[in-house]
Design a protein around this motif. Structure first.
Motif, PDB file in Angstrom:
ATOM      1  N   LEU A 130      -2.933   5.184  -5.109  1.00  0.00           N
ATOM      2  CA  LEU A 130      -3.751   5.452  -3.522  1.00  0.00           C
ATOM      3  C   LEU A 130      -2.994   6.928  -3.480  1.00  0.00           C
ATOM      4  N   ILE A 140      -8.383   6.685   3.027  1.00  0.00           N
ATOM      5  CA  ILE A 140      -8.488   5.882   1.513  1.00  0.00           C
ATOM      6  C   ILE A 140     -10.079   5.162   1.948  1.00  0.00           C
ATOM      7  N   ALA A 154      -7.047   0.970  -6.707  1.00  0.00           N
ATOM      8  CA  ALA A 154      -5.777   0.890  -6.963  1.00  0.00           C
ATOM      9  C   ALA A 154      -5.425  -0.384  -6.788  1.00  0.00           C
ATOM     10  N   LEU A 191       1.046  -0.984  -0.013  1.00  0.00           N
ATOM     11  CA  LEU A 191       0.010  -0.248  -0.223  1.00  0.00           C
ATOM     12  C   LEU A 191       0.514   1.473   0.180  1.00  0.00           C
ATOM     13  N   SER A 225      -5.881   5.090   6.475  1.00  0.00           N
ATOM     14  CA  SER A 225      -4.617   6.191   6.903  1.00  0.00           C
ATOM     15  C   SER A 225      -4.026   4.680   6.657  1.00  0.00           C
ATOM     16  N   ILE A 269     -12.069   3.804  -3.464  1.00  0.00           N
ATOM     17  CA  ILE A 269     -10.105   4.152  -3.688  1.00  0.00           C
ATOM     18  C   ILE A 269      -9.259   3.099  -3.811  1.00  0.00           C
ATOM     19  N   ALA A 270      -9.061   2.143  -2.584  1.00  0.00           N
ATOM     20  CA  ALA A 270      -8.400   1.311  -2.193  1.00  0.00           C
ATOM     21  C   ALA A 270      -8.438  -0.450  -3.614  1.00  0.00           C
ATOM     22  N   ALA A 285       1.172   3.927  -3.007  1.00  0.00           N
ATOM     23  CA  ALA A 285       0.641   5.662  -3.127  1.00  0.00           C
ATOM     24  C   ALA A 285       1.977   6.651  -3.310  1.00  0.00           C
ATOM     25  N   SER A 301     -13.363   5.011   6.543  1.00  0.00           N
ATOM     26  CA  SER A 301     -11.540   5.455   5.361  1.00  0.00           C
ATOM     27  C   SER A 301     -10.965   4.850   6.465  1.00  0.00           C
ATOM     28  N   PHE A 325     -10.013  -4.716   1.695  1.00  0.00           N
ATOM     29  CA  PHE A 325     -10.199  -2.945   2.718  1.00  0.00           C
ATOM     30  C   PHE A 325     -11.291  -3.371   3.811  1.00  0.00           C
TER      31      PHE A 325
END
Ligand code: HEM
Ligand SMILES: *[C@@H]1O[C@H](CO)[C@@H](O)[C@H](O)[C@H]1NC(C)=O
Ligand SMILES: *[C@@H]1O[C@H](CO)[C@@H](O)[C@H](O)[C@H]1NC(C)=O
Ligand SMILES: *[C@@H]1O[C@H](CO)[C@@H](O)[C@H](O)[C@H]1NC(C)=O
Ligand SMILES: *[C@@H]1O[C@H](CO)[C@@H](O)[C@H](O)[C@H]1NC(C)=O
Length: 257
Positions: free
Chosen positions: A46, A53, A61, A37, A93, A57-58, A41, A91, A77
């Motif tokens: 990401l 996130i 990606a 991950l 981080s 988004i996850a 990023a 979400s 996720f």
């Protein structure tokens, strides 16, 4: 619509995401204990800041960068979001993932145990112990099981607060399978050692070494079968893998050698 979807990247100072885009985290960016991950990023798949996130988004990606089935990505996720301490979070981080004993576990392959320091920062001496078990140019699941088993034995022998929950154990086995079959080839269950070393040490996809996004999607069944193999190989490795260098040093101090 297009403009809206790239706004977070623009805000983070990165115009585009992609295989040919990469920059290390800046001072306001967060990273975590997951080298993949972090890597995504760094490439902008990401958000480059590593924050907020969402499932969308996850899964976008993991699909775009790694060709992971979006349902499987969403399943991963759902574990990730449990590390966000906020109630009912939708979400997470990347640094949330480092919260000890939610998903984050002892005996990581490239991070120290929480007892010794940061669960997030890459630790070269820990990673050196791991990669010592990658004994050929092509790494297979047996080498991966040997590496993980050695790390578990070292942690058990040196960390007075060593713990491993059932969830942590499954995650840990999954991680050791994933670096072989997600970064490498899921059919042969092998991966190039040079790709792995570059990936862990730089948190960048090893495109210049010949890596490319898999042509076939990585499915839930692929994870399940390789995880089962990893469990079996780990049972065998537990009987054969010698304890690591760190243990010997700790014993030497203990016995005054
Ligand atoms: C949403 C998806 C994902 C989540 C929530 C996630 C979460 C995590 C967490 C919490 C850790 C820390 C475990 C620990 O060492 O204590 C970790 C480590 C790891 N992850 Fe991920 N991960 C995800 C996707 C992936 C993918 C797609 C790969 C593919 C290669 C991957 C490879 C790894 C590896 C190899 C480690 C072990 C690092 C080490 O032991 O030093 N992860 N991940
Ligand atoms: C993704 O995985 C799910 C669940 O395993 C499956 O139902 C779905 O068909 C897969 N998606 C694609 C595009 O193959
Ligand atoms: C979280 O969700 C539960 C159940 O849906 C709800 O009762 C609770 O009020 C929510 N908490 C917050 C802080 O939103
Ligand atoms: C790396 O891990 C080792 C072994 O746990 C520890 O002694 C060392 O302090 C760690 N290094 C850093 C920079 O955290
Ligand atoms: C793992 O071992 C069990 C018991 O020996 C066996 O039944 C199973 O087929 C093995 N699974 C894999 C994927 O190797």
């Amino acid at each position: 619509m297009k403009l809206i979807s790239i706004t977070p990247l623009l805000a983070a100072g990165h115009v585009l995401a992609g295989f040919d885009k990469w920059s290390p985290p800046g001072s306001y960016d967060v990273r975590g204990p997951c080298p993949m991950l972090n890597t995504l990023a760094n490439h902008g798949f990401l958000p480059h800041d590593g924050k907020d996130i969402t499932k969308e988004i996850a899964s976008g990606a993991l699909f775009d960068a790694l060709h992971i089935n979006k349902t499987l990505a969403g399943f991963l996720f759902d574990f990730g979001v449990t590390t966000n301490p906020k109630p009912n979070a939708t979400s997470f981080s990347l640094n949330d993932l480092g919260n000890h004993n939610v998903l984050e576990h002892d005996a990581s392959l490239s991070r120290s145990d929480a007892y010794y320091g940061s669960t997030i920062a890459f630790n070269q001496s820990i990673f050196d112990e791991t990669k010592a078990h990658w004994t050929a140019e092509t790494v297979d699941l047996r080498m991966s099981a040997n590496a993980r088993t050695a790390r578990v034995k070292t942690s058990k022998a040196t960390n007075p607060e060593y713990t491993m929950s059932n969830l942590g154990d499954s995650f840990s086995l999954g991680e050791s399978a994933a670096y072989v079959v997600v970064i490498g080839d899921k059919k042969t269950a092998t991966v190039s050692r040079s790709w792995l070393e570059f990936f862990f040490e730089h948190e960048q996809l090893p495109l210049h070494l010949g890596w490319k996004r898999a042509e076939t999607a990585f499915e839930r069944e692929d994870l399940d079968v390789h995880l089962a193999t990893m469990r079996n190989l780990t049972r065998e490795a537990e009987e054969t893998t010698p304890v690591g260098r760190l243990v010997r040093r700790a014993n030497a101090m203990h016995f005054g050698w």
